[in-house]
Design a protein around this motif. Structure first.
Motif, short mmCIF file in Angstrom:
data_model
loop_
_atom_site.label_atom_id
_atom_site.label_comp_id
_atom_site.label_asym_id
_atom_site.label_seq_id
_atom_site.Cartn_x
_atom_site.Cartn_y
_atom_site.Cartn_z
N UNK A 188 -19.80 3.14 21.94
CA UNK A 188 -19.88 4.36 21.13
C UNK A 188 -21.21 5.05 21.41
N UNK A 189 -21.23 6.38 21.38
CA UNK A 189 -22.53 7.06 21.48
C UNK A 189 -23.38 6.77 20.25
N UNK A 190 -24.68 6.79 20.42
CA UNK A 190 -25.56 6.59 19.27
C UNK A 190 -25.47 7.82 18.37
N UNK A 191 -25.80 7.63 17.10
CA UNK A 191 -25.81 8.74 16.15
C UNK A 191 -27.20 9.37 16.13
N UNK A 192 -27.24 10.70 16.19
CA UNK A 192 -28.51 11.42 16.19
C UNK A 192 -28.49 12.47 15.09
N UNK A 193 -29.50 12.45 14.24
CA UNK A 193 -29.63 13.43 13.16
C UNK A 193 -31.04 14.01 13.19
N UNK A 194 -31.14 15.28 12.87
CA UNK A 194 -32.43 15.96 12.81
C UNK A 194 -32.80 16.22 11.36
#
Length: 536
Positions: free
Chosen positions: A239-245
């Motif tokens: 799975x792609x990693x989760x990225x939040x700003x």
């Protein structure tokens, strides 16, 4: 009749000749004395009409007491550690009670100050601006009709280094309170209080965007001119990693090339800026995270901070249901514009606390330009601010041959100072009661907070020593104050430069010296003498 000479003989002739000879000798001596006196009088009279300089050799410094000699021996033993064999060390320790220099080593040689430069910037800001100085960020509109905003809105920055999303949100609330349903004009960001130079002179070209150490500079700043990137693994392998700003924004774009791997696999995650992109604020996240790995948080600097601030304003207004038709762009507030709301920052004394404790480079650079703008007129520039610093150091009596500055934070390797300058500045600030409390309170405390949180724990210096740290590759500095076992306050600076390897072992030696100073007592020697006399 025969006449005879009476009383005349060869003996009498010789006595007369003798007296005449003595008289001539005395006369010659008198002539010599007269000529000497005449010459002396002429010299004195000439000196009265012509200024003259009498050079007097300075008195030799008093010999240190036995207690001070023992202190010096302990410091020397620490500095003789093999770790420092190939390094340069500049150091000076001065008593604030007596003015005595307790120790110095190569104190007049030049070194990079690193972040101890912030001591100089903070001192100048307190004295030139005052501890109660406040920054202002103001929102304007072209005009009001029936209490509603019409035309463009303008956000003008005043150099506030701690302006944040919460502060901007209050401006949005004010616009909503004014029944703002839509904005047909643009959001214009005005950063003309400073120049448009984004980085300090001498900053390294390869200083990366991650970490918040090298933020771009602007008079309109928000959230330290950066975003917090939160990265966590996916729930399944591949799975792609989760990225939040944080804050959420479209101003920073993310290219996510990182994925999730099993626990047994080795991982490495990298974040870099996509410099070739037309949109400069693009971050590429590459590598992998393992399942269950803790969230990673990294700060990323933004380019064009004023546009970032304007974009956040636009996004917040949209969240409140305000329809926007224009764009976010640079510009200046027209003279006829109407003020809507103004945000006023905390006092400078508090902002210095936020600068010196964690060693915040952005605050230092914005302070430098603010000093320049306030003292020499907008736009504020680093050169104007550095001129004010030079003026203050001149008042203190610092010799311009022993320093040169390029920025306010110490990031630049163009900065050069001496250990003597740093210690003398600390002495001056401690004796300046009008600003001393705020200056002292802004410094990290050993083993307690800021950049000294993990240092000096378990030592006598813990909770007592207050000092500013400084670090560049191959250099570590520590400068501040401590109180000895006798209650005597001392100012000190220690700069270690030109070494290879990790900084931690050199910091340990600096901490040891700080502890030696904190344990120092002028009474120990006399107590030992008394005990020795009792034994005898």
């Amino acid at each position: 009749m025969r006449t005879e000479k009476i009383g005349h003989s060869k003996a009498s002739d010789s006595r007369f000749t003798f007296h005449v000879s003595r008289f001539r000798d005395k006369l010659s001596t008198l002539k010599t004395c007269f000529l000497f006196c005449t010459l002396l009088c002429c010299t004195v009279l000439y000196g009265c009409g012509t200024p003259s300089t009498i050079e007097v050799s300075p008195p030799a410094p008093p010999k240190p007491s036995e207690a001070v000699r023992r202190l010096q021996a302990k410091i020397e033993a620490t500095l003789n550690d093999p770790l420092l064999a190939s390094s340069n060390v500049g150091m000076k320790v001065a008593s604030l009670g007596t003015g005595e220099v307790l120790y110095e080593k190569d104190a007049e040689k030049l070194y990079h100050p690193a972040s101890t430069m912030k001591l100089i910037t903070a001192a100048t800001a307190l004295i030139k601006l005052s501890p109660n100085y406040r920054f202002r960020t103001t929102l304007y509109a072209d005009r009001l009709e029936g209490g509603r905003v019409m035309g463009n809105i303008y956000l003008k920055g005043g150099g506030d280094p701690v302006f944040n999303s919460n502060d901007l949100g209050k401006m949005v609330d004010r616009l909503v309170e004014m029944d703002t349903k839509d904005l047909r004009g643009d959001i214009v960001v005005d950063e003309t209080y400073f120049d448009a130079v984004r980085r300090g002179k001498g900053w390294m070209w390869d200083d990366g965007p991650i970490g918040g150490y090298y933020p771009h500079l602007s008079a309109l700043t928000i959230n330290r001119n950066g975003v917090l990137v939160r990265i966590s693994p996916g729930s399944e392998v591949d799975d792609p990693v989760h990225v939040h700003l944080d804050p959420p924004t479209q101003y920073m774009k993310i290219v996510n090339d990182a994925n999730t791997v099993g626990v047994s696999e080795r991982t490495r995650l990298t974040i870099k800026r996509e410099d070739r992109s037309i949109e400069a604020n693009v971050l590429i996240i590459d590598g992998a995270m393992t399942i269950g790995q803790a969230e990673m948080n990294r700060r990323a600097d933004v380019l064009d901070p004023a546009l970032y601030c304007g974009t956040l304003l636009r996004e917040m207004l949209a969240e409140q249901g305000v329809t926007l038709y224009g764009t976010v762009r640079y510009g200046e507030v027209p003279e006829e514009a109407v003020e809507i709301i103004q945000h006023i920052s905390p006092p400078l004394s508090r902002i210095l606390w936020e600068m010196n404790k964690p060693s915040d480079n952005l605050i230092a650079e914005l302070l430098l330009k603010t000093i320049g703008a306030e003292l020499r007129g907008a736009p504020g520039t680093a050169e104007k601010g550095l001129g004010a610093i030079g003026n203050l150091l001149g008042i203190i009596g610092m010799d311009r041959r022993y320093y040169t500055f390029a920025d306010g934070s110490g990031v630049s390797r163009y900065n050069l100072v001496t250990a003597s300058l740093l210690t003398d500045l600390l002495v001056y600030m401690y004796r300046n009661f009008a600003v001393m409390p705020e200056y002292l309170a802004s410094l990290p405390v050993g083993g307690v907070d800021g950049t000294l949180t993990r240092r000096m724990r378990g030592m006598s210096a813990e909770g007592i020593l207050r000092a500013k740290t400084g670090t560049l590759r191959g250099l570590t500095a520590l400068a501040g104050y401590t109180v000895t076992a006798d209650g005597e306050t001392v100012a000190f600076s220690i700069i270690v430069s030109n070494y290879l390897g990790p900084v931690s072992p050199r910091r340990v030696l600096q901490d040891k010296i700080g502890d030696i100073l904190t344990q120092f007592s002028r009474q120990d020697y006399y107590e030992e003498l008394d005990n020795g006399e009792r034994k005898n």
